[in-house]
Scaffold this motif. Structure first.
Motif, PDB file in Angstrom:
ATOM      1  N   UNK A  19       0.861  -1.175   0.000  1.00 54.26           N
ATOM      2  CA  UNK A  19       0.000   0.000   0.000  1.00 54.26           C
ATOM      3  C   UNK A  19       0.902   1.231   0.000  1.00 54.26           C
ATOM      4  N   UNK A  20       0.810   2.040  -1.021  1.00 53.87           N
ATOM      5  CA  UNK A  20       1.686   3.197  -1.150  1.00 53.87           C
ATOM      6  C   UNK A  20       1.100   4.445  -0.500  1.00 53.87           C
ATOM      7  N   UNK A  21      -0.194   4.528  -0.399  1.00 54.28           N
ATOM      8  CA  UNK A  21      -0.849   5.698   0.186  1.00 54.28           C
ATOM      9  C   UNK A  21      -1.953   6.201  -0.730  1.00 54.28           C
ATOM     10  N   UNK A  22      -2.330   7.446  -0.530  1.00 53.17           N
ATOM     11  CA  UNK A  22      -3.404   8.055  -1.307  1.00 53.17           C
ATOM     12  C   UNK A  22      -2.845   9.137  -2.224  1.00 53.17           C
ATOM     13  N   UNK A  35      -2.692  13.624 -18.226  1.00 51.36           N
ATOM     14  CA  UNK A  35      -2.032  13.367 -16.943  1.00 51.36           C
ATOM     15  C   UNK A  35      -0.714  12.657 -17.225  1.00 51.36           C
ATOM     16  N   UNK A  36       0.371  13.202 -16.672  1.00 47.68           N
ATOM     17  CA  UNK A  36       1.702  12.617 -16.847  1.00 47.68           C
ATOM     18  C   UNK A  36       2.018  11.653 -15.702  1.00 47.68           C
ATOM     19  N   UNK A  37       1.674  12.036 -14.462  1.00 54.64           N
ATOM     20  CA  UNK A  37       2.027  11.233 -13.292  1.00 54.64           C
ATOM     21  C   UNK A  37       1.087  11.536 -12.141  1.00 54.64           C
ATOM     22  N   UNK A  38       1.037  10.587 -11.195  1.00 55.11           N
ATOM     23  CA  UNK A  38       0.336  10.846  -9.935  1.00 55.11           C
ATOM     24  C   UNK A  38       1.399  10.900  -8.844  1.00 55.11           C
ATOM     25  N   UNK A  39       1.163  11.742  -7.862  1.00 56.43           N
ATOM     26  CA  UNK A  39       2.094  11.924  -6.759  1.00 56.43           C
ATOM     27  C   UNK A  39       1.439  11.379  -5.491  1.00 56.43           C
ATOM     28  N   UNK A  40       2.177  10.490  -4.814  1.00 54.25           N
ATOM     29  CA  UNK A  40       1.681   9.860  -3.588  1.00 54.25           C
ATOM     30  C   UNK A  40       2.732  10.068  -2.504  1.00 54.25           C
ATOM     31  N   UNK A  41       2.415  10.810  -1.433  1.00 51.91           N
ATOM     32  CA  UNK A  41       3.396  10.950  -0.356  1.00 51.91           C
ATOM     33  C   UNK A  41       3.589   9.632   0.371  1.00 51.91           C
ATOM     34  N   UNK A  42       4.775   9.446   0.916  1.00 51.05           N
ATOM     35  CA  UNK A  42       5.076   8.213   1.636  1.00 51.05           C
ATOM     36  C   UNK A  42       4.109   8.049   2.799  1.00 51.05           C
ATOM     37  N   UNK A  43       3.628   6.831   3.007  1.00 50.23           N
ATOM     38  CA  UNK A  43       2.674   6.565   4.087  1.00 50.23           C
ATOM     39  C   UNK A  43       3.277   6.920   5.431  1.00 50.23           C
ATOM     40  N   UNK A  44       2.434   7.434   6.307  1.00 47.81           N
ATOM     41  CA  UNK A  44       2.882   7.789   7.645  1.00 47.81           C
ATOM     42  C   UNK A  44       3.321   9.234   7.765  1.00 47.81           C
ATOM     43  N   UNK A  45       3.334   9.955   6.653  1.00 46.17           N
ATOM     44  CA  UNK A  45       3.702  11.366   6.679  1.00 46.17           C
ATOM     45  C   UNK A  45       2.412  12.184   6.737  1.00 46.17           C
ATOM     46  N   UNK A  46       1.953  12.470   7.927  1.00 45.91           N
ATOM     47  CA  UNK A  46       0.693  13.189   8.084  1.00 45.91           C
ATOM     48  C   UNK A  46       0.842  14.643   7.635  1.00 45.91           C
ATOM     49  N   UNK A  47       1.913  15.263   8.048  1.00 38.94           N
ATOM     50  CA  UNK A  47       2.119  16.657   7.691  1.00 38.94           C
ATOM     51  C   UNK A  47       3.134  16.764   6.561  1.00 38.94           C
ATOM     52  N   UNK A  55       8.354  10.878  -1.603  1.00 38.50           N
ATOM     53  CA  UNK A  55       7.084  10.731  -2.294  1.00 38.50           C
ATOM     54  C   UNK A  55       7.292   9.823  -3.494  1.00 38.50           C
ATOM     55  N   UNK A  56       6.215   9.216  -3.900  1.00 41.04           N
ATOM     56  CA  UNK A  56       6.231   8.392  -5.089  1.00 41.04           C
ATOM     57  C   UNK A  56       5.729   9.249  -6.246  1.00 41.04           C
ATOM     58  N   UNK A  57       6.506   9.313  -7.325  1.00 42.01           N
ATOM     59  CA  UNK A  57       6.054   9.936  -8.570  1.00 42.01           C
ATOM     60  C   UNK A  57       5.841   8.781  -9.533  1.00 42.01           C
ATOM     61  N   UNK A  58       4.600   8.482  -9.795  1.00 37.22           N
ATOM     62  CA  UNK A  58       4.255   7.305 -10.589  1.00 37.22           C
ATOM     63  C   UNK A  58       3.771   7.766 -11.953  1.00 37.22           C
ATOM     64  N   UNK A  59       4.544   7.434 -12.986  1.00 37.75           N
ATOM     65  CA  UNK A  59       4.142   7.781 -14.343  1.00 37.75           C
ATOM     66  C   UNK A  59       2.777   7.173 -14.633  1.00 37.75           C
ATOM     67  N   UNK A  60       1.941   7.927 -15.325  1.00 37.78           N
ATOM     68  CA  UNK A  60       0.582   7.467 -15.565  1.00 37.78           C
ATOM     69  C   UNK A  60       0.554   6.206 -16.432  1.00 37.78           C
ATOM     70  N   UNK A  61       1.598   5.983 -17.218  1.00 36.25           N
ATOM     71  CA  UNK A  61       1.650   4.757 -18.021  1.00 36.25           C
ATOM     72  C   UNK A  61       1.811   3.518 -17.144  1.00 36.25           C
ATOM     73  N   UNK A  62       2.218   3.693 -15.881  1.00 35.02           N
ATOM     74  CA  UNK A  62       2.361   2.575 -14.942  1.00 35.02           C
ATOM     75  C   UNK A  62       1.088   2.274 -14.170  1.00 35.02           C
TER      76      UNK A  62
END
Length: 82
Positions: A19-22, A35-47, A55-62
């Protein structure tokens, strides 16, 4: 689909079922509007917006599938640091 609906979905990696996060943000090409990519902050980083964090930068092709509750992605697993 609206961005607010995308932000409510949890991102899961198909490679290791982690689970990478939201989704926190998207990156798009202003010329094409795609859309080129979605950005997901690392889990557990509330602030995450108050300082640096991984953070995860996930190319939209993935992105494999966008379901009603989750987004499945196919990216190499991160190496855990101990």
């Amino acid at each position: 689909m609206r961005f607010c609906e995308l932000k409510e979905k949890e991102v899961i990696n198909c490679k290791d079922c982690q689970r990478l996060g939201f989704v926190a943000d998207i990156e798009f090409d202003p010329c094409s509007g795609r859309i080129e990519a979605i950005i997901v902050p690392e889990q557990g980083k509330i602030f995450w917006c108050f300082g640096s964090c991984e953070e995860y930068r996930i190319d939209f092709c993935n992105v494999v599938k966008i379901g009603p509750d989750i987004i499945l992605v196919d990216i190499p697993p991160r190496i855990c640091k101990s």
